[in-house]
Design an enzyme around this catalytic site. Structure first.
Site, PDB file in Angstrom:
ATOM      1  CE  LYS A 181       9.990  33.807 -57.746  1.00 14.99           C
ATOM      2  NZ  LYS A 181      10.036  32.852 -56.589  1.00 14.99           N
ATOM      3  CD  GLU A 258      25.117  39.215 -50.168  1.00  8.90           C
ATOM      4  OE1 GLU A 258      25.902  38.368 -49.720  1.00  8.90           O
ATOM      5  OE2 GLU A 258      25.383  40.414 -50.264  1.00  8.90           O
ATOM      6  CB  CYS A 292      24.418  31.138 -47.170  1.00  8.52           C
ATOM      7  SG  CYS A 292      24.190  32.514 -46.045  1.00  8.52           S
ATOM      8  CD  GLU A 390      25.690  26.165 -50.676  1.00 10.69           C
ATOM      9  OE1 GLU A 390      25.121  26.065 -51.779  1.00 10.69           O
ATOM     10  OE2 GLU A 390      25.572  27.161 -49.936  1.00 10.69           O
TER      11      GLU A 390
HETATM   12  P1  NAP Z   1      17.710  29.190 -55.597  1.00 14.18           P
HETATM   13  O1  NAP Z   1      17.172  27.913 -56.088  1.00 14.18           O
HETATM   14  O2  NAP Z   1      18.787  29.849 -56.371  1.00 14.18           O
HETATM   15  O3  NAP Z   1      16.445  30.157 -55.453  1.00 14.18           O
HETATM   16  C1  NAP Z   1      16.572  31.452 -54.921  1.00 14.18           C
HETATM   17  C2  NAP Z   1      15.495  32.339 -55.519  1.00 14.18           C
HETATM   18  O4  NAP Z   1      15.758  32.526 -56.912  1.00 14.18           O
HETATM   19  C3  NAP Z   1      14.084  31.761 -55.419  1.00 14.18           C
HETATM   20  O5  NAP Z   1      13.184  32.817 -55.173  1.00 14.18           O
HETATM   21  C4  NAP Z   1      13.870  31.187 -56.813  1.00 14.18           C
HETATM   22  O6  NAP Z   1      12.507  31.088 -57.175  1.00 14.18           O
HETATM   23  C5  NAP Z   1      14.568  32.234 -57.653  1.00 14.18           C
HETATM   24  N1  NAP Z   1      14.942  31.819 -59.006  1.00 14.18           N
HETATM   25  C6  NAP Z   1      15.066  30.561 -59.498  1.00 14.18           C
HETATM   26  N2  NAP Z   1      15.409  30.621 -60.819  1.00 14.18           N
HETATM   27  C7  NAP Z   1      15.521  31.938 -61.136  1.00 14.18           C
HETATM   28  C8  NAP Z   1      15.855  32.651 -62.326  1.00 14.18           C
HETATM   29  N3  NAP Z   1      16.157  32.037 -63.461  1.00 14.18           N
HETATM   30  N4  NAP Z   1      15.866  34.006 -62.285  1.00 14.18           N
HETATM   31  C9  NAP Z   1      15.578  34.659 -61.131  1.00 14.18           C
HETATM   32  N5  NAP Z   1      15.241  34.038 -59.975  1.00 14.18           N
HETATM   33  C10 NAP Z   1      15.226  32.689 -59.979  1.00 14.18           C
HETATM   34  O7  NAP Z   1      18.258  29.055 -54.090  1.00 14.18           O
HETATM   35  P2  NAP Z   1      17.588  28.316 -52.867  1.00 14.18           P
HETATM   36  O8  NAP Z   1      17.705  26.846 -53.067  1.00 14.18           O
HETATM   37  O9  NAP Z   1      16.263  28.907 -52.546  1.00 14.18           O
HETATM   38  O10 NAP Z   1      18.568  28.778 -51.688  1.00 14.18           O
HETATM   39  C11 NAP Z   1      19.713  28.093 -51.316  1.00 14.18           C
HETATM   40  C12 NAP Z   1      20.959  28.794 -51.818  1.00 14.18           C
HETATM   41  O11 NAP Z   1      20.963  30.147 -51.360  1.00 14.18           O
HETATM   42  C13 NAP Z   1      22.217  28.173 -51.255  1.00 14.18           C
HETATM   43  O12 NAP Z   1      23.172  28.050 -52.272  1.00 14.18           O
HETATM   44  C14 NAP Z   1      22.665  29.179 -50.207  1.00 14.18           C
HETATM   45  O13 NAP Z   1      24.039  29.150 -49.918  1.00 14.18           O
HETATM   46  C15 NAP Z   1      22.236  30.466 -50.818  1.00 14.18           C
HETATM   47  N6  NAP Z   1      22.122  31.511 -49.805  1.00 14.18           N
HETATM   48  C16 NAP Z   1      23.065  32.492 -49.767  1.00 14.18           C
HETATM   49  C17 NAP Z   1      23.011  33.468 -48.784  1.00 14.18           C
HETATM   50  C18 NAP Z   1      24.036  34.567 -48.711  1.00 14.18           C
HETATM   51  O14 NAP Z   1      23.797  35.552 -48.017  1.00 14.18           O
HETATM   52  N7  NAP Z   1      25.178  34.444 -49.378  1.00 14.18           N
HETATM   53  C19 NAP Z   1      21.968  33.437 -47.842  1.00 14.18           C
HETATM   54  C20 NAP Z   1      21.030  32.417 -47.916  1.00 14.18           C
HETATM   55  C21 NAP Z   1      21.110  31.450 -48.914  1.00 14.18           C
HETATM   56  P3  NAP Z   1      11.745  29.663 -57.100  1.00 14.18           P
HETATM   57  O15 NAP Z   1      11.795  29.261 -55.673  1.00 14.18           O
HETATM   58  O16 NAP Z   1      10.390  29.994 -57.582  1.00 14.18           O
HETATM   59  O17 NAP Z   1      12.505  28.738 -57.992  1.00 14.18           O
END
Ligand code: NAP
Length: 491
Positions: A181, A258, A292, A390
């Site tokens: 997904k 992550e 991240c 962040e």
């Molecule tokens: P996000 O908004 O949390 O979305 C991540 C994924 O989760 C997307 O596919 C999103 O789908 C999905 N999602 C949203 N609501 C959900 C729910 N209730 N249940 C299951 N899945 C759900 O994060 P983002 O804005 O894409 O990414 C940025 C964040 O990722 C930052 O905080 C960054 O630090 C973190 N990150 C961490 C790492 C690591 O390795 N630690 C690496 C990269 C990024 P939709 O897009 O359809 O909403």
């Protein structure tokens, strides 16, 4: 020179070996100029359930040997490598990062697939010396690894190709079936990956349904994956808020999280300040700061603060801001309005709280509607938003401290604990940083943003649970069974 972006990509869901459309679609936008790159099908609950059940049947039916799993992943890597150039263009088209960064991401994804393929052959069990306990000298026991069944892979927008590979590669290496997904704003490059996986699945003769991908609302998909009993593991990369929701609702499922970071990099007075500053600015501004483990706080001793700031300004001003398809561009667009506005608000609030803008500070307008200039901020204190939240944008906040104890305390002054960096030539300071900074990784003489794809990677505290890095992810996606041979009737 500016290259062509992709357009007209019509994505579908891959369920049980067939590409299917749904009634509803959503456009995918090129962040730099707002043009339409393509669209995705929005899955409803039933279609996500179908994908999970197809994966469950495939996991039951699959009898792929380690060698065949190796072949599946090597074939996928070969397909991706053959189309590397067009995949990189697709990635920049939907995500907005400079083309050169997309090329690097595609190359890393090829390597991550090959590392996963190799790992498929290394699922060793271990012999358990039973005679260590009195009375068991004639018993022989060993462990063997088994796949879990269905692994769900949920990925964020910022590295939409390589982070999906980090999940499906190890999951398939361990013998599981997968449901992917991708993030809704950057889904197309993942769909492309699943095209290659599906081709390779057919080539090795694995059951249909071994690889599935659904697009659409995160919460719709997420809730099905949480509720469905056939999903044994969820591997999630994304925000801490969504990660905590999954943790609270995942029951007995294996969970890898992550999540976000607020990573420190210490630049001490015994290092080459110019060289360190160049790496710090690169680490804060690559992918427009949407990384991240990017450098989110630069911690420096007070007596060299000015010298470090000047070096950071030089490095920041040497970066070219512009069109991601222009080969000269270092910093391009942020992914969407939400990300852009969050960074603008955080920046404005930090300046209002008293931080000084040393360079940059321009955003939007002629730069592009979602583009923010590399910006060095001094006089940042721990209570300011750029220090305690962040920062997912190209900001370089500098915090000065009186001594090394304060530097370590400041590095730990966060709810996150993803990665950290320290530039020093002093072995004792390096050792103290390694021992005392509470983060999943401490990198000496480079920035917090360092990552090789096979190293264990995963944060502490609010930055997550579990590790990625091929071998470590494979452990999360398999279970150990003990097999014992006992004296039985021959005693
Ligand atoms: P996000 O908004 O949390 O979305 C991540 C994924 O989760 C997307 O596919 C999103 O789908 C999905 N999602 C949203 N609501 C959900 C729910 N209730 N249940 C299951 N899945 C759900 O994060 P983002 O804005 O894409 O990414 C940025 C964040 O990722 C930052 O905080 C960054 O630090 C973190 N990150 C961490 C790492 C690591 O390795 N630690 C690496 C990269 C990024 P939709 O897009 O359809 O909403």
């Amino acid at each position: 020179m500016s290259l062509e972006r992709t357009s007209g990509y019509e994505g579908a869901l891959l369920v049980d070996g067939s590409w299917i459309d749904t009634g509803e679609r959503r456009d995918v936008i090129h962040p730099y100029d707002g043009s339409v790159v393509g669209s995705i099908a929005l899955a409803d609950r039933e279609q996500v359930v179908e994908a999970v059940e197809a994966a469950d049947r495939a996991a039951e039916a699959s009898e792929l040997s380690a060698y065949e799993r190796y072949e599946l992943l090597m074939e996928t890597a070969a397909h991706l490598e053959d189309e590397a150039e067009s995949v990189a263009r697709l990635l920049t088209s939907e995500q907005g990062k400079p083309l050169v960064e997309s090329e690097t991401e595609v190359d890393r994804a090829v390597q991550t697939l090959r590392l996963s393929a190799e790992e498929a052959k290394r699922q060793f069990g271990e012999y358990v010396p039973m005679d260590a306990q009195r009375g068991f000298a004639r018993d022989h026991c060993f462990t063997q690894h088994e796949p879990l069944g269905v692994v769900a892979a949920i990925t964020p927008f910022n590295f939409p190709l390589n982070l999906m590979v980090h999940k499906v590669g190890p999951a398939l290496a361990a013998g599981n079936a997968v449901v992917g997904k991708p993030a809704s704003n950057t889904p197309l490059v993942s769909l492309k990956l699943f095209e290659f996986l599906e081709e390779a699945r057919q080539e090795v003769g694995a059951p249909s349904g071994l690889v599935n991908v659904v697009t659409g609302s995160g919460s719709t998909t997420g809730d099905v994956l949480l509720e469905h009993e056939a999903v044994e593991a969820i591997s999630f990369t994304g925000s801490t808020a969504v990660g905590k929701y999954l943790a609270a609702n995942s029951g007995m499922k294996e969970l890898t999280l992550e999540l976000g970071g607020n990573d420190p990099t210490i630049v001490w007075d015994d290092t080459d300040i110019e060289a360190a500053a160049e790496q710090v600015v690169g680490g804060a501004c690559s992918n427009a700061g949407q990384v991240c483990n990017s450098v989110e706080r630069v911690i420096v001793p007070e007596h060299i603060e000015r010298e470090v700031i000047e070096a950071l300004v030089d490095a920041a001003e040497s970066l070219t801001v512009g069109d991601p398809f222009d080969q000269a561009t270092d910093v391009a667009s942020m992914v969407d309005d939400d990300q852009f506005e969050t960074v603008v608000e955080l920046y404005e609030a930090t300046v209002e709280a008293g931080a000084t803008v040393e360079c940059g500070g321009n955003y939007g307008g002629d730069l592009g509607p979602r583009t923010f200039e590399p910006t060095v901020l001094s006089g940042v204190t721990p209570d300011m938003p750029a220090a305690n939240e962040e920062v997912f944008g190209p900001l370089v906040p500098v915090i000065s401290v009186p001594d090394f104890n304060a530097a370590i305390a400041e590095a730990n002054n966060t709810d996150y604990g993803l990665e950290a960096g320290i530039f020093t030539q002093d072995i004792d300071r390096a050792r103290r940083a390694a021992d005392e900074i509470d983060a999943g990784g401490v990198n000496v003489n480079t920035v917090s943003g360092f990552r090789a794809d096979h190293m264990p990677y995963g944060g502490f505290k609010d930055s997550g649970v579990g590790k990625e890095g091929i071998k470590y992810a494979v452990e999360h996606f398999s279970r150990q069974k003990l097999v014992g041979f006992h004296d039985g009737f021959n005693a």
